[in-house]
Write a protein that holds these residues in place. Structure first.
Motif, PDB file in Angstrom:
ATOM      1  N   ASP A 106       0.807  -1.236   0.091  1.00  0.00           N
ATOM      2  CA  ASP A 106      -0.078  -0.057   0.032  1.00  0.00           C
ATOM      3  C   ASP A 106       0.652   1.085  -0.159  1.00  0.00           C
ATOM      4  O   ASP A 106       1.608   1.598   1.072  1.00  0.00           O
ATOM      5  CB  ASP A 106      -0.699  -0.029   1.298  1.00  0.00           C
ATOM      6  N   PRO A 107       0.782   2.158  -0.964  1.00  0.00           N
ATOM      7  CA  PRO A 107       1.918   3.333  -1.141  1.00  0.00           C
ATOM      8  C   PRO A 107       1.551   4.231   0.069  1.00  0.00           C
ATOM      9  O   PRO A 107       2.355   4.809   0.347  1.00  0.00           O
ATOM     10  CB  PRO A 107       1.346   3.973  -2.514  1.00  0.00           C
ATOM     11  N   THR A 108       0.080   4.220   0.707  1.00  0.00           N
ATOM     12  CA  THR A 108       0.245   5.238   1.551  1.00  0.00           C
ATOM     13  C   THR A 108       0.777   4.974   2.954  1.00  0.00           C
ATOM     14  O   THR A 108       0.764   5.774   3.608  1.00  0.00           O
ATOM     15  CB  THR A 108      -1.532   5.165   1.813  1.00  0.00           C
ATOM     16  N   ARG A 109       1.208   3.805   3.083  1.00  0.00           N
ATOM     17  CA  ARG A 109       2.054   3.462   4.309  1.00  0.00           C
ATOM     18  C   ARG A 109       3.298   3.986   4.171  1.00  0.00           C
ATOM     19  O   ARG A 109       4.204   3.961   5.226  1.00  0.00           O
ATOM     20  CB  ARG A 109       2.172   1.826   4.445  1.00  0.00           C
ATOM     21  N   TYR A 110       4.036   4.675   3.249  1.00  0.00           N
ATOM     22  CA  TYR A 110       5.210   4.879   2.992  1.00  0.00           C
ATOM     23  C   TYR A 110       5.476   6.454   3.372  1.00  0.00           C
ATOM     24  O   TYR A 110       4.551   7.210   3.073  1.00  0.00           O
ATOM     25  CB  TYR A 110       5.832   4.780   1.575  1.00  0.00           C
ATOM     26  N   GLU A 111       6.654   6.678   4.286  1.00  0.00           N
ATOM     27  CA  GLU A 111       6.920   8.072   4.695  1.00  0.00           C
ATOM     28  C   GLU A 111       7.599   8.960   3.737  1.00  0.00           C
ATOM     29  O   GLU A 111       7.255  10.159   3.618  1.00  0.00           O
ATOM     30  CB  GLU A 111       7.587   7.851   5.992  1.00  0.00           C
ATOM     31  N   TYR A 112       8.555   8.416   2.852  1.00  0.00           N
ATOM     32  CA  TYR A 112       9.061   9.105   1.859  1.00  0.00           C
ATOM     33  C   TYR A 112       9.070   8.490   0.556  1.00  0.00           C
ATOM     34  O   TYR A 112       9.263   7.512   0.158  1.00  0.00           O
ATOM     35  CB  TYR A 112      10.694   9.232   2.452  1.00  0.00           C
ATOM     36  N   TRP A 113       9.156   9.666  -0.280  1.00  0.00           N
ATOM     37  CA  TRP A 113       9.231   9.203  -1.751  1.00  0.00           C
ATOM     38  C   TRP A 113      10.260  10.029  -2.476  1.00  0.00           C
ATOM     39  O   TRP A 113      10.481  11.129  -1.996  1.00  0.00           O
ATOM     40  CB  TRP A 113       7.934   9.493  -2.568  1.00  0.00           C
ATOM     41  N   GLY A 114      10.708   9.459  -3.726  1.00  0.00           N
ATOM     42  CA  GLY A 114      11.442  10.266  -4.468  1.00  0.00           C
ATOM     43  C   GLY A 114      10.703  11.015  -5.509  1.00  0.00           C
ATOM     44  O   GLY A 114       9.439  10.891  -5.349  1.00  0.00           O
ATOM     45  N   THR A 115      11.253  11.820  -6.455  1.00  0.00           N
ATOM     46  CA  THR A 115      10.392  12.449  -7.577  1.00  0.00           C
ATOM     47  C   THR A 115       9.954  11.529  -8.793  1.00  0.00           C
ATOM     48  O   THR A 115       9.312  12.079  -9.363  1.00  0.00           O
ATOM     49  CB  THR A 115      11.025  13.720  -7.867  1.00  0.00           C
ATOM     50  N   GLY A 116      10.568  10.598  -8.788  1.00  0.00           N
ATOM     51  CA  GLY A 116      10.260   9.482  -9.874  1.00  0.00           C
ATOM     52  C   GLY A 116      11.352   9.718 -11.074  1.00  0.00           C
ATOM     53  O   GLY A 116      11.952  10.604 -11.352  1.00  0.00           O
ATOM     54  N   THR A 117      11.411   8.489 -11.679  1.00  0.00           N
ATOM     55  CA  THR A 117      12.100   8.475 -13.104  1.00  0.00           C
ATOM     56  C   THR A 117      11.393   7.747 -14.223  1.00  0.00           C
ATOM     57  O   THR A 117      10.824   6.939 -13.748  1.00  0.00           O
ATOM     58  CB  THR A 117      13.449   7.944 -13.017  1.00  0.00           C
ATOM     59  N   LEU A 118      11.245   8.356 -15.210  1.00  0.00           N
ATOM     60  CA  LEU A 118      10.323   7.992 -16.537  1.00  0.00           C
ATOM     61  C   LEU A 118      11.022   6.812 -17.073  1.00  0.00           C
ATOM     62  O   LEU A 118      11.983   6.938 -17.609  1.00  0.00           O
ATOM     63  CB  LEU A 118       9.916   8.999 -17.270  1.00  0.00           C
TER      64      LEU A 118
END
Length: 123
Positions: A106-118
């Motif tokens: 579940d992505p809502t459980r994560y505290e930190y995220w990167g900005t992504g890479t395509l």
């Protein structure tokens, strides 16, 4: 505060390979399980792979099992996603995420995220 920065995305042909990297700023990297998620246009963010703090266990979405491999290097505060046999359905923005102690789908459980890479897979 943990800062995550993904790299390695780009254009690949169907059947090709790419290796994504995620560098973490946090010195206590070993407090966090790590995961890769992806989000295609007009679709929800979906779990791709997760790895435990030690790197000793990992889990994959059925759609990538046998083609993708997640790994981590705790000495370098980094997590990786090796992608092989790429398909057009793999086209998406890929995000790495950090969660204390254990990974979760579940992505809502994560505290930190990167900005992504395509990642774009084209025939």
């Amino acid at each position: 505060q943990v800062q995550l920065l993904e790299s390695g995305g780009g254009l690949a042909h169907t059947g090709g390979s790419l290796r994504l990297s995620c560098a973490a700023s946090e010195g206590a990297f070993t407090n966090y399980a790590m995961a890769w998620f992806r989000q295609a246009p007009e679709r929800e963010r979906e779990f791709v792979a997760g790895i435990s703090i030690s790197g000793g266990s990992s889990y994959y979405a059925d759609s990538v099992k046998g083609r993708f491999t997640i790994s981590r290097d705790n000495a370098k505060n980094a997590v990786f996603l090796q992608m092989t046999s790429l398909k057009s359905d793999d086209t998406a923005v890929y995000y790495c995420a950090a969660k204390r102690y254990t990974w979760h789908i579940d992505p809502t459980r994560y505290e930190y995220w990167g900005t992504g890479t395509l990642v774009t897979v084209s025939s």
